[in-house]
Design an enzyme around this catalytic site. Structure first.
Site, PDB file in Angstrom:
ATOM      1  N   ASN A 110      19.426  39.015  11.453  1.00 31.75           N
ATOM      2  CA  ASN A 110      18.543  39.753  12.369  1.00 31.75           C
ATOM      3  C   ASN A 110      19.066  39.746  13.802  1.00 31.75           C
ATOM      4  OD1 ASN A 110      17.086  40.000  10.084  1.00 31.75           O
ATOM      5  ND2 ASN A 110      15.347  38.722  10.734  1.00 31.75           N
ATOM      6  N   THR A 155      15.582  84.811  38.058  1.00 31.52           N
ATOM      7  CA  THR A 155      14.403  84.028  37.689  1.00 31.52           C
ATOM      8  C   THR A 155      13.662  84.906  36.679  1.00 31.52           C
ATOM      9  OG1 THR A 155      13.070  84.946  39.478  1.00 31.52           O
ATOM     10  CG2 THR A 155      14.186  82.870  39.948  1.00 31.52           C
ATOM     11  N   HIS A 156      12.998  84.291  35.732  1.00 29.38           N
ATOM     12  CA  HIS A 156      12.331  85.033  34.642  1.00 29.38           C
ATOM     13  C   HIS A 156      13.314  85.948  33.903  1.00 29.38           C
ATOM     14  CE1 HIS A 156       8.519  83.815  36.588  1.00 29.38           C
ATOM     15  NE2 HIS A 156       9.169  84.102  37.698  1.00 29.38           N
ATOM     16  N   SER A 277      34.014  87.955  12.848  1.00 29.18           N
ATOM     17  CA  SER A 277      33.092  88.213  11.746  1.00 29.18           C
ATOM     18  C   SER A 277      33.913  88.576  10.518  1.00 29.18           C
ATOM     19  CB  SER A 277      32.170  89.365  12.127  1.00 29.18           C
ATOM     20  OG  SER A 277      31.725  90.035  10.973  1.00 29.18           O
ATOM     21  N   LYS A 283      34.078  92.080  16.171  1.00 34.45           N
ATOM     22  CA  LYS A 283      33.254  91.004  16.715  1.00 34.45           C
ATOM     23  C   LYS A 283      34.061  89.813  17.238  1.00 34.45           C
ATOM     24  CE  LYS A 283      29.206  90.420  16.475  1.00 34.45           C
ATOM     25  NZ  LYS A 283      28.237  90.237  15.408  1.00 34.45           N
ATOM     26  N   ASN A 285      32.532  86.229  18.406  1.00 36.83           N
ATOM     27  CA  ASN A 285      31.247  85.537  18.557  1.00 36.83           C
ATOM     28  C   ASN A 285      31.380  84.215  19.316  1.00 36.83           C
ATOM     29  OD1 ASN A 285      30.020  87.555  17.034  1.00 36.83           O
ATOM     30  ND2 ASN A 285      30.548  86.523  15.112  1.00 36.83           N
ATOM     31  N   GLU A 290      27.026  78.537  20.618  1.00 36.71           N
ATOM     32  CA  GLU A 290      25.858  78.547  19.727  1.00 36.71           C
ATOM     33  C   GLU A 290      25.698  77.201  19.024  1.00 36.71           C
ATOM     34  OE1 GLU A 290      25.714  83.292  18.630  1.00 36.71           O
ATOM     35  OE2 GLU A 290      27.075  81.995  17.554  1.00 36.71           O
ATOM     36  N   GLN A 322      16.743  49.222   9.992  1.00 31.94           N
ATOM     37  CA  GLN A 322      18.063  49.655   9.516  1.00 31.94           C
ATOM     38  C   GLN A 322      18.244  51.166   9.710  1.00 31.94           C
ATOM     39  OE1 GLN A 322      20.027  47.742   6.071  1.00 31.94           O
ATOM     40  NE2 GLN A 322      19.709  49.691   5.025  1.00 31.94           N
TER      41      GLN A 322
END
Ligand code: ARG
Length: 461
Positions: A110, A155-156, A277, A283, A285, A290, A322
Site C-alpha cells: 500500500n 467575439t461570438h 480523403s 480534400k 483535412n 481534430e 488500482q
C-alpha cells in the site's frame, strides 16, 4: 509467485487473476519501484533489520535489476506476476535468494504503490513541462515571424475588431504559461513521501521517514499513515492540470480549424499534419487538430473517472485505487503527445496575409473607432454608439465600407465628422492605438515576445 497465499487453501480462479492483476499496466512503474526499494533497503538497514553486507548485496542486485529492466521495460507487461511489486521481488529473490525476502520487512504494497505512483508523477511532470516549453517556444517563434500582420478578431464568432496574428498566437502562449505554472504548483504539492506508512498504521520499525523522503527526492514524509496510503490527490490534480491544458489545446485546434477552412482561408496547414480523403481527391483535412480537439474529451473523461472512483472510498487503501493508473498514464501520454502535435502544426503553418486583411477590413470592425472619433469631438459615448449604429446600417444598405463613405454622407448623421475621420478608420491606426499592457499594438507584442523569449531561454524544452 504471489506475495501472499499462506492463509489460502485454493489458488485464485484464472478469471479473477486476469481481472485483478495490474502488471499489464503498472509495469510502467518498474524503475520507480526499484528506486524506492533501494532507499527502503537503506532505511531498514539503519533500523537494524539488515546487516551492512546484506544491505550492500540487496542494493547491488537492485541496481543490476534497474539496469536490466531499463533496457526493455515494456517486456515486463507479460511476465505473469500479479503486479510490478511482485515482479521486482521475484526477480530480486532470483538474484539473491532468501535475502530478497527480507526487503519487504516493515513495508506494505500500500505504501509502496503510493510511493511508486508519486515518483512516476514527478517524472511525468518533468516530461510534460518540457513539452509545454517546446510548444511555447514554437508559438513565440511564429508570433515573432509574423509581427504586425493583421488578422480578424472575433467575439461570438462575429468579426469584432482587427487584431494581429501575433496577438492571437500570444494569447495561447499565455494559456500554456499558466499550464506550466499550474503544473509546477502541483509538483510542489505532491512532494511528500508516503513510504513508511506501511499498510495503513505506519511501520513498526525505527525509520527516519523525513530522511527517507529526502533520499527519494521529496521535501518530507507524509504526516498521517492513513492519508499516506489512500491519498490520490496528486493523480486528480495532474488530471485536472491535463484537462485544463487539453481544453486550451482544443480551443487552439478549433480556432485553427476555422481559420484553415475553405470559408476563411486565413491560414494554411502544412501537408505534414493533414490527411486526404479516400474518396474526394481534392480534400486536405486538418486531422491533427481534430484529434487534439477530440482527445480533450478523453483526458477530461479520465479526470471525471478518477474523481468518481475516489468519491466515498473509505479510508485507507481499497483495491478501487488500482484504477488510478491506466487513466493517469493514458491521460499524461495523450497530453504530452498533443502538446508536441500542436508544436508540429505551428512548425509548418502559413498565414494567408491578404485573406486575413480582407476579413479584418470587412464586417465593419472599425465601427468602434468611429464611435471613439465622435467621442473625441465631444459626443457622449452612448450617443456616439447609436449614431455609428445608424451609419453602419446605412453603409450596409449602400454596400460600402465605413472608410468609403463621403464626409457629406457622414454629416447626415453627425455634423462633427470631417476629413480627419479617414486616418482613424485605417487598420494600422486601430492597432497602434491600443498601446497598453496586453493590448494589440504591435509595439506591445514586440515587448511581450522579448519577455517570453527571456523566460523561455531559461527553461528546457
Ligand atoms: N496493484 C495494487 C495497486 O495498484 C498494488 C497495491 C496492492 N495492495 C493490496 N493491499 N492488495 O493499487
Amino acid at each position: 509467485m504471489a506475495l501472499w497465499g499462506g492463509r489460502f487453501t485454493q489458488g485464485p480462479d484464472q478469471r479473477f487473476k486476469d481481472y485483478n492483476d495490474s502488471l499489464k499496466f503498472d509495469y510502467r512503474m518498474a524503475l520507480e519501484d526499484i528506486e524506492g526499494s533501494i532507499c527502503w533497503a537503506d532505511a531498514i538497514y539503519k533500523a537494524g533489520v539488515l546487516t551492512e553486507q546484506e544491505n550492500k548485496d540487496l542494493k547491488k542486485a537492485l541496481a543490476e535489476l534497474h539496469d536490466e529492466v531499463s533496457k526493455d521495460i515494456d517486456s515486463i507487461a507479460t511476465a505473469g506476476d500479479e503486479d510490478i511489486h511482485s515482479y521486482v521481488e521475484r526477480r530480486l529473490i532470483e538474484k539473491v535468494g532468501n535475502l530478497g525476502k527480507k526487503l519487504h520487512t516493515g513495508r506494505s504494497r500500500n505504501d509502496q504503490v503510493a510511493l511508486d505512483l508519486k515518483l512516476w508523477c514527478h517524472k511525468a511532470v518533468d516530461d510534460v513541462l518540457k513539452a509545454l516549453v517546446h510548444l511555447q517556444k514554437e508559438l513565440v517563434k511564429v508570433a515573432d515571424e509574423n509581427q504586425g500582420k493583421i488578422f480578424p478578431g472575433y467575439t461570438h464568432l462575429q468579426r469584432a475588431q482587427p487584431v494581429t496574428f501575433t496577438h492571437w498566437v500570444l494569447a495561447y502562449a499565455q494559456m500554456f504559461e499558466r499550464d506550466y505554472q499550474r503544473l509546477l504548483n502541483a509538483k510542489e504539492l505532491m512532494s511528500t513521501c508516503p513510504l513508511g506508512s506501511a499498510a495503513l498504521a505506519g511501520t513498526a520499525y525505527n525509520i527516519d521517514r523525513d530522511e527517507l523522503a529526502r533520499s527519494l527526492g521529496f521535501k518530507c514524509a507524509t504526516r498521517n499513515s492513513l492519508d499516506g496510503v489512500s491519498d490520490r490527490d496528486h493523480v486528480m490534480e495532474l488530471l485536472s492540470c491535463a484537462s485544463i491544458s487539453m481544453v486550451h489545446l482544443s480551443r487552439l485546434a478549433e480556432d485553427l480549424i476555422i481559420y484553415n477552412s475553405g470559408e476563411a482561408k486565413f491560414v494554411e496547414l502544412s501537408d505534414k499534419v493533414t490527411s486526404g480523403s479516400s474518396l474526394m481527391p481534392q480534400k486536405k483535412n486538418p486531422d491533427a487538430l481534430e484529434l487534439i480537439r477530440g482527445k480533450c474529451g478523453r483526458v477530461v473523461g479520465a479526470l471525471t473517472g478518477m474523481l468518481v472512483t475516489t468519491k466515498a472510498l473509505p479510508l485507507a487503501y481499497d483495491k478501487d485505487l488500482q484504477e488510478d493508473k491506466e487513466r493517469l498514464f493514458d491521460a499524461i501520454d495523450t497530453w504530452h503527445d498533443s502538446l508536441y502535435m500542436a508544436s508540429l502544426v505551428f512548425e509548418g503553418i502559413k498565414l494567408n496575409e491578404q485573406n486575413a486583411i480582407d476579413a479584418a477590413k470587412g464586417g465593419y470592425s472599425n465601427a468602434t473607432e468611429l464611435a471613439d472619433y465622435l467621442v473625441s469631438k465631444g459626443i457622449p459615448f452612448r450617443e456616439a454608439h447609436s449614431i455609428v449604429g445608424r451609419v453602419v446600417l446605412y453603409a450596409i444598405s449602400k454596400q460600402k465600407a465605413l472608410e468609403d463613405l463621403t464626409v457629406a454622407e457622414y454629416k447626415e448623421f453627425s455634423e462633427v465628422v470631417g476629413d480627419d475621420v479617414y486616418p482613424i478608420l485605417q487598420l494600422d491606426s486601430i492597432l497602434a492605438k491600443r498601446d497598453i499592457i496586453g493590448g494589440v499594438a504591435p509595439r506591445q507584442s514586440a515587448i511581450e515576445i522579448e519577455n517570453l523569449k527571456k523566460v523561455l531561454a531559461t527553461r528546457e524544452g
